[in-house]
Design a protein around this motif. Structure first.
Motif, mmCIF file in Angstrom:
data_model
loop_
_atom_site.group_PDB
_atom_site.id
_atom_site.type_symbol
_atom_site.label_atom_id
_atom_site.label_comp_id
_atom_site.label_asym_id
_atom_site.label_seq_id
_atom_site.Cartn_x
_atom_site.Cartn_y
_atom_site.Cartn_z
ATOM 1 N N GLY A 15 0.792 -1.225 0.000
ATOM 2 C CA GLY A 15 0.000 0.000 0.000
ATOM 3 C C GLY A 15 0.822 1.271 0.000
ATOM 4 O O GLY A 15 0.332 2.322 -0.400
ATOM 5 N N THR A 16 2.056 1.176 0.470
ATOM 6 C CA THR A 16 2.860 2.399 0.624
ATOM 7 C C THR A 16 4.244 2.202 0.002
ATOM 8 O O THR A 16 4.675 1.066 -0.243
ATOM 9 N N ARG A 17 4.920 3.324 -0.168
ATOM 10 C CA ARG A 17 6.264 3.302 -0.772
ATOM 11 C C ARG A 17 7.203 2.295 -0.098
ATOM 12 O O ARG A 17 7.805 1.461 -0.795
ATOM 13 N N PRO A 18 7.355 2.335 1.250
ATOM 14 C CA PRO A 18 8.321 1.380 1.825
ATOM 15 C C PRO A 18 7.938 -0.085 1.629
ATOM 16 O O PRO A 18 8.822 -0.939 1.515
ATOM 17 N N GLU A 19 6.633 -0.366 1.578
ATOM 18 C CA GLU A 19 6.251 -1.782 1.353
ATOM 19 C C GLU A 19 6.691 -2.237 -0.038
ATOM 20 O O GLU A 19 7.151 -3.373 -0.210
ATOM 21 N N LEU A 41 -2.300 -3.955 -4.909
ATOM 22 C CA LEU A 41 -2.129 -2.605 -4.358
ATOM 23 C C LEU A 41 -3.383 -2.211 -3.587
ATOM 24 O O LEU A 41 -4.500 -2.494 -4.036
ATOM 25 N N THR A 42 -3.193 -1.565 -2.445
ATOM 26 C CA THR A 42 -4.372 -1.146 -1.664
ATOM 27 C C THR A 42 -4.757 0.306 -1.940
ATOM 28 O O THR A 42 -5.866 0.712 -1.610
ATOM 29 N N VAL A 63 0.483 -6.747 -11.491
ATOM 30 C CA VAL A 63 0.021 -5.814 -10.455
ATOM 31 C C VAL A 63 -1.468 -5.541 -10.609
ATOM 32 O O VAL A 63 -1.938 -5.202 -11.689
ATOM 33 N N GLU A 64 -2.198 -5.688 -9.499
ATOM 34 C CA GLU A 64 -3.637 -5.388 -9.521
ATOM 35 C C GLU A 64 -3.851 -4.022 -8.865
ATOM 36 O O GLU A 64 -3.410 -3.795 -7.737
ATOM 37 N N PRO A 65 -4.531 -3.116 -9.552
ATOM 38 C CA PRO A 65 -4.730 -1.781 -8.959
ATOM 39 C C PRO A 65 -5.668 -1.833 -7.757
ATOM 40 O O PRO A 65 -6.380 -2.826 -7.571
ATOM 41 N N PRO A 66 -5.690 -0.772 -6.952
ATOM 42 C CA PRO A 66 -6.566 -0.768 -5.778
ATOM 43 C C PRO A 66 -8.027 -0.975 -6.170
ATOM 44 O O PRO A 66 -8.466 -0.502 -7.221
ATOM 45 N N ALA A 67 -8.768 -1.694 -5.309
ATOM 46 C CA ALA A 67 -10.180 -1.972 -5.591
ATOM 47 C C ALA A 67 -11.021 -0.701 -5.501
ATOM 48 O O ALA A 67 -11.998 -0.540 -6.217
ATOM 49 N N GLY A 85 -11.824 -4.953 -0.312
ATOM 50 C CA GLY A 85 -11.212 -5.040 -1.643
ATOM 51 C C GLY A 85 -10.249 -6.216 -1.743
ATOM 52 O O GLY A 85 -10.278 -6.980 -2.727
ATOM 53 N N LEU A 86 -9.410 -6.380 -0.716
ATOM 54 C CA LEU A 86 -8.420 -7.464 -0.761
ATOM 55 C C LEU A 86 -9.091 -8.828 -0.682
ATOM 56 O O LEU A 86 -8.672 -9.785 -1.348
ATOM 57 N N ALA A 87 -10.157 -8.931 0.124
ATOM 58 C CA ALA A 87 -10.846 -10.230 0.258
ATOM 59 C C ALA A 87 -11.387 -10.670 -1.101
ATOM 60 O O ALA A 87 -11.283 -11.851 -1.464
#
Ligand code: UDP
Length: 385
Positions: A15-19, A41-42, A63-67, A85-87
């Protein structure tokens, strides 16, 4: 080892840059060994410089974009929306394992969505503790720690935190942190450090590199003003690649940045690290940067009251300070003998093989996911209560 004839499937929640920065080496290691890894991606970071550009720079392709858009939502709403979204994505993908990294809302949502669906959770950067529950990240760490099936602890200290919290000893592994290989890889990439320094008239000069984005420093205008004043008192001009949150808070508080502060847009990782390696000193409230300076052998003042990365402090790379204490902490770190010792000291976060060790654990898990027990666990009908 995975079962012959069947490609292991892994979901990596980011979800974020460091991840993205720290999971990318694990994704590449897994795909290099035949697994399919889908990045989910969240949308927690939605700014292009902090998400999409980083995904591209680190070569992630499946890569799947955020739901749904979740940026800027209140924490409860954000975590809830991300779980939903992730579920949906995980139900469709049915991966053998779900990778989450660190302590963000995204990692918490990823661990929850996976666990509630009966999918095994692998937590990268497990076991960090600041013992300060006022930090939202600390609560995320506790939640993820309770749900993870495999804990990839970066250091013996973080493994000890997990065991003290009652984690199953067999599930805790000291792997190192993939930040080491992410840093080494980014240092090899082309960068724009010279161009950035020229653009703010710092070419050939001593400078301090600073970043700030934590609510404790940005959300209270008094604290933010104190930090800007402290940066102005440092012995060299300060280059501040400003997080969008910080830019917004400075404007909202009606603050003006001191002349010694050179504010630029967020930088790509290779350019940012090349600058960190050249800087006289780093000043930041970032978590990941406390690790990266140990690979670069540079000193850092951590503008926080607590840290979940005490290894960086005990190894001498980092010193904690409140804004008013930043100049004093800087002076201590800049002692020439201390600097010379840091340049020789190994990083406490591993030898650059964490991704390989984590991939071993994930592929083992995938190989076991064909067992009857694991299949029952993965049947949502059996785990729904
Ligand atoms: N970073 C970057 N460009 C910048 C500032 C930071 O690539 O302009 C990197 C930095 O090297 C580290 C990560 O972003 O790898 C840290 O992210 P952040 O401070 O947003 O989050 P935290 O580490 O505190 O979770």
């Amino acid at each position: 080892m995975s079962r012959p004839g069947r490609q292991p499937v892994v979901a990596a929640v980011m979800g974020t840059r460091p991840e993205i920065i720290k999971l990318a080496p694990v994704v590449h290691e897994l795909t290099g060994r035949g697994a399919r890894v889908r990045t989910l991606l969240t949308g927690q970071h939605y700014d292009r410089a902090l998400a999409g550009d980083v995904v591209d720079a680190f070569g992630l392709t499946d890569v799947e974009p955020p739901a749904a858009p979740v940026g800027g939502l209140a924490r409860a709403d954000q975590v809830a929306a991300m779980i939903t979204g992730l579920a949906a994505s995980l139900r469709e993908l049915r991966p053998d394992a779900v990778l989450v990294q660190g302590d963000t809302n995204s990692a918490s949502a990823g661990a929850q969505a996976a666990h509630y669906l009966g999918l095994p959770v692998v937590h990268v950067e497990a076991g960090l503790r600041s013992h300060d529950r006022r930090m939202p990240e600390e609560v995320n760490r506790l939640v993820i720690g309770a749900l993870a099936d495999v804990h990839c602890a970066p250091t013996p200290e973080s493994a000890a935190n997990l065991l003290a919290a009652g984690a199953d000893r067999a599930a805790v592994h000291v792997t190192g942190n993939p930040v080491v290989e992410a840093t080494l890889a980014s240092l090899q990439r082309p960068h724009r450090a010279a161009e950035v320094l020229r653009s703010v008239h710092l070419a050939g000069m001593l400078f301090v590199l600073a970043t700030v984005h934590r609510p404790e420093n940005t959300d209270d205008p008094v604290a933010l003003a104190a930090l800007l004043r402290a940066l102005d008192l440092l012995p060299a001009p300060v280059l501040l690649p400003a997080h969008p949150r910080t830019t917004a808070r400075i404007a909202a508080a009606g603050l003006t940045t001191p002349r010694s502060l050179r504010v630029v847009e967020p930088l790509d990782h290779a350019t940012f690290l090349a600058l960190a390696a050249q800087a006289q000193l780093v000043v930041s409230d970032s978590g990941g940067l406390q690790e990266e300076v140990t690979v670069l052998g540079r000193p850092m003042v951590v503008v926080r009251t607590s840290t979940e990365r005490p290894e960086s402090v005990s190894a001498g790379f980092c010193r904690l300070a409140r804004p008013a204490g930043v100049p004093g902490a800087a002076a201590e770190l800049l002692d020439p003998d201390h600097l010379a010792a840091l340049a020789q000291r190994p990083s406490p976060y591993g030898d650059g093989s964490a991704s390989r060790r984590i991939a071993d654990l994930v592929l083992d898990l995938a190989a076991r996911s064909g067992s009857p027990g694991a299949r029952a666990r993965q049947d949502p009908g059996l785990v729904a209560l």
